[in-house]
Design an enzyme around this catalytic site. Structure first.
Site, PDB file in Angstrom:
ATOM      1  N   THR A   1     -23.344 -34.486   7.628  1.00  0.00           N
ATOM      2  CA  THR A   1     -23.777 -35.471   6.933  1.00  0.00           C
ATOM      3  C   THR A   1     -23.247 -36.495   6.655  1.00  0.00           C
ATOM      4  OG1 THR A   1     -22.748 -35.358   4.918  1.00  0.00           O
ATOM      5  CG2 THR A   1     -21.602 -34.334   6.181  1.00  0.00           C
ATOM      6  N   GLY A   2     -23.919 -37.641   5.243  1.00  0.00           N
ATOM      7  CA  GLY A   2     -24.134 -38.684   5.297  1.00  0.00           C
ATOM      8  C   GLY A   2     -24.885 -39.973   5.226  1.00  0.00           C
TER       9      GLY A   2
ATOM     10  N   GLY B   1     -34.409 -37.829   4.830  1.00  0.00           N
ATOM     11  CA  GLY B   1     -33.328 -38.459   5.126  1.00  0.00           C
ATOM     12  C   GLY B   1     -32.552 -38.761   6.250  1.00  0.00           C
ATOM     13  N   ASP B   2     -31.633 -37.904   7.354  1.00  0.00           N
ATOM     14  CA  ASP B   2     -31.167 -37.489   8.577  1.00  0.00           C
ATOM     15  C   ASP B   2     -31.418 -36.524   8.923  1.00  0.00           C
ATOM     16  OD1 ASP B   2     -29.611 -37.549   6.894  1.00  0.00           O
ATOM     17  OD2 ASP B   2     -27.619 -37.146   8.834  1.00  0.00           O
TER      18      ASP B   2
ATOM     19  N   THR C   1     -24.910 -33.479   1.193  1.00  0.00           N
ATOM     20  CA  THR C   1     -25.452 -32.052   1.866  1.00  0.00           C
ATOM     21  C   THR C   1     -24.432 -30.641   2.521  1.00  0.00           C
ATOM     22  OG1 THR C   1     -26.780 -33.604   2.925  1.00  0.00           O
ATOM     23  CG2 THR C   1     -26.385 -32.110   4.478  1.00  0.00           C
TER      24      THR C   1
HETATM   25  N1  ASP Z   1     -27.232 -37.248   4.823  1.00  0.00           N
HETATM   26  C1  ASP Z   1     -28.226 -37.403   3.468  1.00  0.00           C
HETATM   27  C2  ASP Z   1     -29.447 -37.344   3.174  1.00  0.00           C
HETATM   28  O1  ASP Z   1     -29.302 -39.579   3.707  1.00  0.00           O
HETATM   29  C3  ASP Z   1     -26.898 -36.935   2.655  1.00  0.00           C
HETATM   30  C4  ASP Z   1     -25.792 -36.340   2.416  1.00  0.00           C
HETATM   31  O2  ASP Z   1     -25.223 -36.086   3.982  1.00  0.00           O
HETATM   32  O3  ASP Z   1     -25.612 -35.974   1.452  1.00  0.00           O
HETATM   33  O4  ASP Z   1     -30.364 -37.661   3.389  1.00  0.00           O
END
Ligand code: ASP
Length: 351
Positions: free
Chosen positions: A268-269, A247-248, A217
């Site tokens: 991100t995560g 996602g978040d 992300t």
């Molecule tokens: N946070 C993002 C999600 O869960 C993924 C990412 O950070 O790459 O959609």
């Protein structure tokens, strides 16, 4: 009357009171299993170049007197257009082999916010999020509706195949294979959780999101010369995510948040954990209600709360004085910042 006019003009001038020494911009290009061992010099160079280009783009906007929102959008465009990041071109694939994109933006001055989720044809989802914020009565639009809205507002629409990259496609194939292996295997011997205690749903998530744990992300937080903060996040989500999964990133308060009185945050995560922990707002709340600094608050959430809950990833967080923090609990996080003097710093690894 003249006096009143003068008073009004001088107060608004005071409220604007541009101070270029305030300018700060922080970005991330995703967290995850990013280690020196699995990096080649060419790959590292490419990431550093892209991150530096994104930083410079946002800085140029701020330097010319642009707002933090303009800077966040411009910075994220650079990363969305680069196949290196899991946002826009280069987004990961869903279980069904599609690219479904999420993005959000928030204005720390007005607390207005905009988000889109599950879009497949909008070239720059961050601009669609901004259009939702500025040109609609709503905060979030999803799927086909969001795409129709983006088109109506004159944003660039592309064929879904625009988002295809061979690298991400192979990532999905690997994830599908691993998932099958793990599922077959799990009939005899359940896979052990890789981290500290996780709740029941995490086992299924682990199987879905096993592919290398790379969260690519992109996100940006900025402070402009008018003292206003903004935050934005854009993502393809997680490799092998199931239909309709959001996602978040586009959820205000989870992956994205901005308030001049506390901070601007982009995360991100592993999104499911970030949603359940309301990460971005929690950081702001710790500052507001407990008086923590932006660094203390961000570390409390990322390095303590999320770790206890098994949520892998990181954040960038910036306050209205230009203090910022970039904590992560994964092995690495593409990240960088640029300060008023124009000095850029890009970091990738833990140490
Ligand atoms: N946070 C993002 C999600 O869960 C993924 C990412 O950070 O790459 O959609």
């Amino acid at each position: 009357m003249k006096k009143l006019l003068f008073l009004l003009l001088s107060t608004s001038a005071f409220a604007q009171n541009p101070d270029p020494s305030k300018i700060t911009l922080v970005l991330h290009g995703g967290a995850g299993t990013i280690t020196r061992q699995n990096m080649t010099p060419e790959k590292e160079k490419a990431y550093r170049e892209a991150l530096n280009r994104a930083l410079q783009t946002g800085y140029d906007v701020l330097k010319k007197g642009g707002t933090s929102l303009d800077a966040v959008e411009a910075t994220i465009h650079v990363m969305e257009d680069s196949p290196l990041f899991n946002a826009g071109k280069g987004a990961v694939f869903t279980h069904e082999g599609k690219n479904e994109l999420d993005a959000a933006v928030m204005d720390g001055k007005t607390l207005k916010a905009g988000a889109v989720a599950g879009v497949t044809t909008v070239r720059n989802p961050i601009s669609a999020a901004r259009a939702v914020m500025e040109k609609s009565e709503h905060v979030m639009m999803i799927g086909k509706g969001a795409e129709t809205f983006a088109k109506e507002k004159g944003l660039t629409i592309v064929d879904p195949s625009y988002f295809y990259t061979e690298n991400r496609w192979q990532g999905l194939q690997k994830a599908l294979k691993e998932e099958k292996v793990k599922l077959d295997h799990s009939e005899e011997k359940p896979a052990k959780p890789t981290k500290a205690p996780k709740n029941a749903s995490s086992r299924a998530e682990e199987l879905i999101f096993s592919e290398g744990k790379k969260f690519g992300t992109v996100g940006c937080v900025a402070l402009d010369q008018y003292g206003n903060l903004a935050a934005g996040t854009s993502t393809g989500g997680m490799t092998n995510k199931r239909y309709g999964r959001v996602g978040d990133a586009p959820i205000i308060g989870a992956g994205t948040y901005a308030d001049n009185e506390t901070c601007a945050v982009s995360a991100t995560g592993h999104g499911e954990y970030f949603i359940r922990s309301v990460v971005a707002y929690d950081i702001a709340a710790l500052m507001r209600y407990k008086g923590l600094s932006v660094e203390e608050a961000a570390k409390e959430v990322v390095n303590k709360k999320l770790v206890e809950r098994g949520g892998e990833g990181g954040v960038i967080a910036l306050d209205a004085k230009g203090n910022f923090s970039m904590p992560f609990n994964s092995e690495g996080m593409y990240r960088g910042f640029i300060t008023a003097d124009g000095k850029k710093t890009v970091e990738i690894y833990k140490d």
